[in-house]
Design a protein around this motif. Structure first.
Motif, mmCIF file in Angstrom:
data_model
loop_
_atom_site.group_PDB
_atom_site.id
_atom_site.type_symbol
_atom_site.label_atom_id
_atom_site.label_comp_id
_atom_site.label_asym_id
_atom_site.label_seq_id
_atom_site.Cartn_x
_atom_site.Cartn_y
_atom_site.Cartn_z
ATOM 1 N N SER A 205 6.361 32.394 -2.976
ATOM 2 C CA SER A 205 7.015 33.647 -2.604
ATOM 3 C C SER A 205 6.738 34.034 -1.167
ATOM 4 N N ASP A 206 5.749 33.414 -0.529
ATOM 5 C CA ASP A 206 5.446 33.718 0.866
ATOM 6 C C ASP A 206 4.962 32.445 1.544
ATOM 7 N N MET A 207 5.917 31.669 2.023
ATOM 8 C CA MET A 207 5.585 30.406 2.678
ATOM 9 C C MET A 207 5.591 30.531 4.197
ATOM 10 N N ARG A 208 5.540 31.766 4.683
ATOM 11 C CA ARG A 208 5.551 31.962 6.132
ATOM 12 C C ARG A 208 4.162 31.846 6.742
ATOM 13 N N GLN A 209 3.128 31.807 5.915
ATOM 14 C CA GLN A 209 1.771 31.694 6.455
ATOM 15 C C GLN A 209 1.556 30.318 7.069
ATOM 16 N N ARG A 210 0.786 30.316 8.144
ATOM 17 C CA ARG A 210 0.431 29.071 8.810
ATOM 18 C C ARG A 210 -1.048 29.092 9.145
ATOM 19 N N VAL A 211 -1.595 27.903 9.327
ATOM 20 C CA VAL A 211 -2.997 27.769 9.708
ATOM 21 C C VAL A 211 -3.076 27.699 11.224
ATOM 22 N N SER A 212 -3.916 28.540 11.814
ATOM 23 C CA SER A 212 -4.066 28.560 13.260
ATOM 24 C C SER A 212 -5.035 27.464 13.692
ATOM 25 N N ALA A 213 -4.555 26.552 14.512
ATOM 26 C CA ALA A 213 -5.412 25.462 14.990
ATOM 27 C C ALA A 213 -6.487 25.963 15.937
ATOM 28 N N ASP A 214 -6.251 27.132 16.574
ATOM 29 C CA ASP A 214 -7.235 27.654 17.525
ATOM 30 C C ASP A 214 -8.509 28.102 16.828
ATOM 31 N N ASP A 215 -8.411 28.423 15.536
ATOM 32 C CA ASP A 215 -9.573 28.909 14.785
ATOM 33 C C ASP A 215 -10.395 27.776 14.188
ATOM 34 N N GLU A 216 -9.929 26.555 14.294
ATOM 35 C CA GLU A 216 -10.607 25.431 13.660
ATOM 36 C C GLU A 216 -11.255 24.526 14.703
ATOM 37 N N ALA A 217 -12.141 23.654 14.223
ATOM 38 C CA ALA A 217 -12.792 22.696 15.108
ATOM 39 C C ALA A 217 -11.762 21.723 15.682
ATOM 40 N N LEU A 218 -12.088 21.187 16.841
ATOM 41 C CA LEU A 218 -11.161 20.302 17.544
ATOM 42 C C LEU A 218 -10.799 19.087 16.694
ATOM 43 N N GLU A 219 -11.751 18.592 15.880
ATOM 44 C CA GLU A 219 -11.496 17.407 15.067
ATOM 45 C C GLU A 219 -10.429 17.647 14.001
ATOM 46 N N PHE A 220 -10.192 18.919 13.635
ATOM 47 C CA PHE A 220 -9.212 19.238 12.594
ATOM 48 C C PHE A 220 -7.867 19.666 13.177
ATOM 49 N N ASP A 221 -7.718 19.563 14.481
ATOM 50 C CA ASP A 221 -6.487 20.031 15.106
ATOM 51 C C ASP A 221 -5.280 19.244 14.608
ATOM 52 N N ARG A 222 -5.393 17.934 14.528
ATOM 53 C CA ARG A 222 -4.266 17.118 14.069
ATOM 54 C C ARG A 222 -3.954 17.387 12.603
ATOM 55 N N LEU A 223 -4.995 17.553 11.771
ATOM 56 C CA LEU A 223 -4.775 17.867 10.357
ATOM 57 C C LEU A 223 -4.016 19.178 10.210
ATOM 58 N N VAL A 224 -4.406 20.193 10.982
ATOM 59 C CA VAL A 224 -3.725 21.494 10.917
ATOM 60 C C VAL A 224 -2.282 21.361 11.364
ATOM 61 N N THR A 225 -2.057 20.594 12.419
ATOM 62 C CA THR A 225 -0.683 20.414 12.917
ATOM 63 C C THR A 225 0.192 19.733 11.868
ATOM 64 N N VAL A 226 -0.330 18.679 11.251
ATOM 65 C CA VAL A 226 0.441 17.976 10.221
ATOM 66 C C VAL A 226 0.720 18.888 9.032
ATOM 67 N N PHE A 227 -0.279 19.682 8.633
ATOM 68 C CA PHE A 227 -0.096 20.582 7.502
ATOM 69 C C PHE A 227 0.955 21.648 7.804
#
Length: 462
Positions: A205-227
């Motif tokens: 019902s609310d798929m507009r949420q996104r994960v902010s890559a700026d709040d995560e460690a650099l190693e997870f940046d690509r994972l967040v982008t893919v997600f």
């Protein structure tokens, strides 16, 4: 099937902690063994050098027999550091033998079974006597052969005690390393736990949420982008499907309504033609069934899009349940009804929609229950809300059907025939209505003799 074997330990945090601890323990163990061997070798070397130094000293040249006891006491004091503190034994032994005959001096604790053959000056050998291991050195001063012995059994006992204490400290260190590794592994898993929490909050019902890559460690940046990219694709597909179902249901309402009206007028004009009346009645039933499907699809599409707005009005659920029980007595008088209700159940919501949910549960109990089997409606307070259980005598539900009971257009009868009326949208719509009211609808119990559906709704705050 993948050829890769799954790890025996499923916990990633535990594996990281064990690997880290294993490496640390291996390094500490190697250092411990190397240190122990080094200490043992150095201790033996120091002991030998001290013995050689004493044997080369001028003290053994004395001729007076009164001097030898003092030399014996001095030797024990010199080598006492190699014996355990609690030991009361003489650590060093001394014997002086005149080569022309007779013993000049012999320590009182010189073992009778300790036989030391004459050897070259300064030579150090290991002998056994009296159940003890001795390190013996010899030197010749004129006609006197001096033999100096040190109890290496006591020395090794002291060394072993020291190694045991050191080993205990190493074990405590390894446990501490394990705890620190477990803590650090947990800290390393926090970004993943945070990502998991964000992902869990995302609903259809609310798929507009996104994960902010700026709040995560650099190693997870690509994972967040893919997600996030995956969410974008899912949102587009989902919104397209929602729009299609909503638009299709909305567009079908008009022709279905027109078709229903025309069939009703045709039925009125059929006159005294029984065959025509029956044909028109059958078609009218199908059109009404189609209209029900369209209305349910339209409501479900609104729920999917988050547009199912519920006007919250104060109401009492008890009169609604009693009215439903009266209808059930008329609809299925052969079914024994058990009704347990509190005096009042104040809540907030849309009375028509909640009545639709309850009617669906009761009608399912009639349709899918055992013929002439009992039906029970029980309501009670559960925390800050109300819980309504609708149960019926049943032959049970196959395990493979239980997880799909709330799927749209799913029906447990495999032939999908119309022996039991319905299209498989009732439970799906009922659950959406319950959730829109802040409640939940679930299959609470399913045994070979009974099926219970539980509806929970928030109580009205006083």
């Amino acid at each position: 099937m993948s050829s890769e074997r799954r790890p025996v330990i499923r916990s990633f945090r535990l594996r990281i902690a064990l690997i880290t601890t294993g490496l640390a323990v291996s390094v500490v163990a190697v250092l411990f063994v190397a240190s122990a061997l080094t200490v043992m070798h150095r201790r033996a070397s120091i002991l030998d050098r001290m013995m050689v130094a004493h044997l080369a000293g001028p003290g053994f040249g004395a001729n007076s027999t009164t001097v030898w006891p003092a030399i014996d006491a001095h030797l024990n004091a010199s080598f006492s550091g190699f014996a355990p503190l609690e030991s009361k034994e003489d650590y060093a032994i001394l014997r002086a033998v005149n080569t022309k005959g007779g013993t000049v001096y012999q320590s009182r604790n010189w073992p009778a079974s300790l036989l030391v053959p004459e050897a070259a000056d300064g030579a150090l050998r290991t002998y056994y006597g009296g159940g003890t291991q001795w390190r013996i050195g010899q030197t010749r001063r004129g006609d006197v052969l001096v033999q100096l012995g040190v109890n290496t059994t006591l020395s090794e006992a002291q060394l072993k005690a020291t190694i045991v204490k050191f080993g205990g400290a190493v074990v405590m260190l390894c446990l501490l390393v394990g705890l620190v590794a477990w803590y650090l592994a947990g800290r390393a898993m926090r970004p993943i736990e945070h990502l998991t929490g964000v992902m869990e909050r995302i609903r259809a019902s609310d798929m507009r949420q996104r994960v902010s890559a700026d709040d995560e460690a650099l190693e997870f940046d690509r994972l967040v982008t893919v997600f996030n990219d995956m969410l974008d694709r899912l949102e587009r597909s989902f919104l397209q499907a929602v729009r299609f179902s909503g638009d299709a249901a909305h567009e079908l309402r008009t022709p279905v309504a027109i078709l229903q009206g025309e069939l009703e007028r045709a039925f009125e004009r059929a006159g005294n033609n029984p065959e025509m009346e029956q044909a028109l009645a059958d078609m009218l039933d199908e059109v009404r069934r189609l209209d029900s499907i369209v209305r349910k699809l339209l409501m479900l599409s609104r729920a999917d899009a988050g547009q199912l707005q519920i006007p919250l009005q104060p109401l009492d659920l008890v009169p609604m349940l009693r009215e439903l029980a009266d209808d059930l007595d008329m609809m299925a008088p052969e079914r024994p009804l058990q009704l347990q209700l509190p005096p009042a159940m104040p809540a907030q919501g849309d009375a028509d929609l909640l009545r639709q949910v309850l009617q669906n549960l009761v009608s399912n109990a009639v349709k899918y229950g055992i013929p002439e089997g009992w039906i029970a409606i029980q309501a009670r307070r559960a925390g800050a809300g109300w819980q309504i259980d609708v149960s019926n005598a049943s032959a049970g539900i196959a395990f493979e059907h239980r997880e799909r009971l709330f799927d749209r257009f799913y029906r447990a009868d495999e032939a999908h025939n119309r022996r039991v009326a319905g299209v498989g949208l009732g439970l799906a719509l009922a659950r959406e209505i319950a959730r829109a009211h802040g409640g939940e609808l679930r299959l609470a119990e399913c045994t070979p003799s009974q099926v219970t559906f539980s509806l929970s709704l928030p109580a009205m705050q006083s």
